[in-house]
Write an enzyme that holds these catalytic residues in place. Structure first.
Site, short mmCIF file in Angstrom:
data_model
loop_
_atom_site.label_atom_id
_atom_site.label_comp_id
_atom_site.label_asym_id
_atom_site.label_seq_id
_atom_site.Cartn_x
_atom_site.Cartn_y
_atom_site.Cartn_z
N ASP A 1 0.24 1.96 13.84
CA ASP A 1 0.58 3.28 14.38
C ASP A 1 1.01 3.21 15.84
O ASP A 1 1.62 4.14 16.36
CB ASP A 1 -0.57 4.27 14.20
N GLN B 1 0.83 -1.19 0.00
CA GLN B 1 0.00 0.00 0.00
C GLN B 1 0.88 1.26 0.00
O GLN B 1 2.10 1.16 0.14
CB GLN B 1 -0.90 0.00 1.25
N ASP C 1 2.20 -11.52 8.22
CA ASP C 1 0.81 -11.58 7.77
C ASP C 1 -0.07 -12.05 8.94
O ASP C 1 0.07 -13.20 9.40
CB ASP C 1 0.71 -12.55 6.59
N HIS D 1 -8.28 4.51 19.76
CA HIS D 1 -7.36 3.63 20.48
C HIS D 1 -7.83 3.33 21.90
O HIS D 1 -7.68 2.19 22.38
CB HIS D 1 -5.96 4.25 20.50
N ASP E 1 -7.18 -4.57 14.82
CA ASP E 1 -7.07 -3.13 14.57
C ASP E 1 -6.66 -2.94 13.11
O ASP E 1 -5.52 -2.66 12.80
CB ASP E 1 -6.02 -2.54 15.53
N SER E 2 -7.63 -3.11 12.22
CA SER E 2 -7.35 -3.14 10.80
C SER E 2 -7.80 -1.86 10.12
O SER E 2 -8.60 -1.08 10.66
CB SER E 2 -8.07 -4.32 10.14
N ASP F 1 -9.61 -0.36 6.37
CA ASP F 1 -10.82 -0.77 5.66
C ASP F 1 -10.58 -2.05 4.85
O ASP F 1 -9.43 -2.39 4.55
CB ASP F 1 -11.27 0.36 4.72
#
Length: 302
Positions: free
Chosen positions: A103, A48, A154, A79, A173-174, A176
């Site tokens: 993050d 990405q 992964d 968070h 915590d993904s 979209d």
């Protein structure tokens, strides 16, 4: 000199320069965020495009494929709610698995709990972690915590290969459901999550916006109910101004575990939020977040 008789809307549009804005949206709605100068970071990773911008009024901002992941101004909403809702409900979390969370904000909230013994974080894209460490130090402050085992790998593969009954808490915590995160929205993935949870364990999931991405929101809710059982899946809401529509959902699931309201210790949560000077989460917000608007109830209950 500004003409006081000109409408405010006309003044705003006359100053609009597309190159100074990041637009996060779809075919029907978008959010525009005013940025300062050139981007601070850009890398096209194998997965990405990762970027960091400085913004007017919202601090630094992390985006992935131009979708807003977090800004310094309102990151605490997301968070704190994805971490403290399960932590203030489960009586004894020792082993935590976090998928995504590049993050670092979710990790920062988890390490506030001395009872946690191990946090395993699996993030597929090293560029997200590196950018956050460099430009978002208040969010990524816990990456060097001794209880954290950070793996660049992964998450789907990791969960599939994880041993049965390994974790008390799993946090998904993904971003979209596109690109590398698409597989985090499938039944087979959550069957593996369920398997690697201990009995009594809980899961919290980033579950999209009922208004911005209703199809993904409904489908993920149905998927989770098929895996965990309808009475073990509880949607809750969080308000994040820098996400399109401002209203986002998280979902709490358990494996024969505690109910997020019935087993919630209000006074304990109130004291915790005060001691840690939390910006968004408190005991009242915990309870209120599960009170869904009627149209959202209809979306997930049919």
């Amino acid at each position: 000199m500004t003409n006081p008789d000109r409408p405010a809307s006309e003044l705003a549009f006359s100053q609009f320069n597309p190159s100074e804005w990041v637009i996060d949206g779809n075919e029907s709605i978008a959010l525009s965020i005013h940025i300062k100068g050139d981007r601070l970071f850009k890398e096209d990773s194998p997965y990405q495009t990762v970027e960091v911008f400085d913004t007017y009024g919202n601090g630094k901002m992390l985006t992935i494929d131009r979708m807003v992941m977090c800004t310094e101004a309102d990151e605490a909403s997301y968070h704190e709610m994805i971490a403290h809702v399960p932590m203030q409900t489960h009586p004894s979390v020792k082993d935590v698995l976090v998928i995504g969370a590049g993050d670092g904000g979710t990790i920062r909230e988890l390490v506030r709990y001395p009872g946690i013994e191990r946090v395993t974080m699996v993030e597929i894209d090293e560029a997200v972690v590196r950018a956050s460490k460099q430009f978002l130090p208040t969010i990524s402050s816990a990456f060097n915590h001794p209880k954290l085992n950070l793996l660049i790998d992964d998450g789907i593969k990791f969960v599939k290969e994880a041993a049965d009954a390994s974790y008390d808490l799993v946090i998904i915590d993904s971003s979209d459901p596109v690109g590398p995160s698409e597989g985090l929205f499938t039944k087979s993935f959550y069957e593996d999550v369920y398997r690697c949870l201990r009995t009594g364990g809980v899961v919290t999931v980033q579950s999209e916006s009922p208004s911005y991405n209703p199809k993904a929101f409904i489908e993920l809710n149905q998927c989770l109910k098929q895996v965990f059982g309808s009475d073990r899946v509880h949607c809750y809401l969080v308000f994040i101004p820098m996400y399109p529509t401002g209203m986002w959902s998280l979902t709490y699931c358990s494996k024969q575990g505690p109910h997020p309201i019935e087993n919630f210790d209000y006074n304990k949560a109130k004291q915790f939020a005060k001691e840690h000077d939390l910006r968004y989460y408190n005991a009242d917000i915990h309870k209120a977040a599960f009170c869904l608007p009627t149209y959202v109830q209809k979306m997930i209950n049919g």
